[in-house]
Design a protein around this motif. Structure first.
Motif, PDB file in Angstrom:
ATOM      1  N   GLY A 131       0.753  -1.118  -0.002  1.00 58.59           N
ATOM      2  CA  GLY A 131       0.089   0.048   0.037  1.00 58.59           C
ATOM      3  C   GLY A 131       0.571   1.099  -0.197  1.00 58.59           C
ATOM      4  O   GLY A 131       1.896   1.216  -0.468  1.00 58.59           O
ATOM      5  N   TRP A 132       0.188   2.281   0.587  1.00 53.73           N
ATOM      6  CA  TRP A 132       0.776   3.608   0.324  1.00 53.73           C
ATOM      7  C   TRP A 132       0.647   4.380   1.808  1.00 53.73           C
ATOM      8  O   TRP A 132      -0.274   4.241   2.614  1.00 53.73           O
ATOM      9  N   SER A 166      -3.494   3.849   2.555  1.00 50.82           N
ATOM     10  CA  SER A 166      -4.088   2.729   2.257  1.00 50.82           C
ATOM     11  C   SER A 166      -3.438   1.412   2.085  1.00 50.82           C
ATOM     12  O   SER A 166      -2.270   1.541   1.834  1.00 50.82           O
ATOM     13  N   TYR A 183      -8.516   1.902   4.187  1.00 50.00           N
ATOM     14  CA  TYR A 183      -8.407   3.436   3.831  1.00 50.00           C
ATOM     15  C   TYR A 183      -8.401   4.127   5.188  1.00 50.00           C
ATOM     16  O   TYR A 183      -9.141   3.714   6.064  1.00 50.00           O
ATOM     17  N   PHE A 225      -9.946   8.054  -2.465  1.00 50.32           N
ATOM     18  CA  PHE A 225      -8.769   7.098  -3.103  1.00 50.32           C
ATOM     19  C   PHE A 225      -9.211   5.746  -3.422  1.00 50.32           C
ATOM     20  O   PHE A 225      -9.960   5.081  -2.494  1.00 50.32           O
ATOM     21  N   ILE A 274      -7.337   1.751  -4.166  1.00 44.37           N
ATOM     22  CA  ILE A 274      -6.105   1.119  -4.162  1.00 44.37           C
ATOM     23  C   ILE A 274      -6.390   0.046  -5.134  1.00 44.37           C
ATOM     24  O   ILE A 274      -7.595  -0.733  -4.997  1.00 44.37           O
ATOM     25  N   LEU A 328      -2.720   3.714  -6.932  1.00 46.19           N
ATOM     26  CA  LEU A 328      -3.549   4.461  -5.977  1.00 46.19           C
ATOM     27  C   LEU A 328      -4.278   5.480  -7.016  1.00 46.19           C
ATOM     28  O   LEU A 328      -3.623   6.500  -7.244  1.00 46.19           O
ATOM     29  N   TYR A 336       4.476  10.618  -1.239  1.00 43.53           N
ATOM     30  CA  TYR A 336       3.823   9.397  -1.369  1.00 43.53           C
ATOM     31  C   TYR A 336       4.540   8.094  -1.351  1.00 43.53           C
ATOM     32  O   TYR A 336       5.226   8.300  -2.632  1.00 43.53           O
ATOM     33  N   CYS A 347       5.319   4.041  -1.635  1.00 38.26           N
ATOM     34  CA  CYS A 347       4.700   2.749  -1.670  1.00 38.26           C
ATOM     35  C   CYS A 347       5.385   1.875  -0.811  1.00 38.26           C
ATOM     36  O   CYS A 347       6.678   2.272  -0.795  1.00 38.26           O
TER      37      CYS A 347
END
Length: 122
Positions: free
Chosen positions: A35-36, A49, A59, A67, A69, A80, A93, A95
């Motif tokens: 995710g992020w 997320s 989320y 947003f 994913i 995303l 952002y 990953c």
């Protein structure tokens, strides 16, 4: 050696959209929680997320409904999609991949990229 790389950041006006992409070598995203997260200057890291290998998606409250994913297992790429962007979404952002998802964050943060900057102008 695992390498994670993000792309897709940029400058967008409030209300606009961006799609971030994340690819990896030496790591299969489908086997992990991926995710992020984001971090703005002077602020703490914030989960955005997380997608678990079971298909469950999580989320943060601040992005829920805006947003999305997703994963392309063939390309080993996660995305995303960010819609209705707000100035407060401005951040770097990142990953990341971990063993599972906890509080919308891949946990632990075993792997992460260098980040891609998202700037939302008002």
């Amino acid at each position: 050696q695992v390498q994670v790389e993000e792309s897709g950041g940029g400058l967008v006006q409030a209300g606009g959209s961006l799609r971030l992409s994340c690819t990896a070598s030496g790591l299969t995203f489908d086997d992990h929680g991926v995710g992020w997260f984001r971090q703005a200057p002077g602020k703490e890291r914030e989960a955005v997320s997380c997608l678990f290998w079971t298909g469950s998606k999580y989320y943060a409250a601040s992005v829920k409904g805006r947003f999305s994913i997703s994963i392309d297992k063939v390309k080993n790429t996660i995305y995303l999609q960010m819609n209705s962007l707000k100035p407060e979404d401005t951040a770097m952002y990142y990953c990341a991949a971990g063993d599972y998802c906890e509080d919308s964050l891949p946990t632990p943060l075993n792997y992460r990229g260098q980040g891609t900057q998202v700037t939302v102008s008002s």
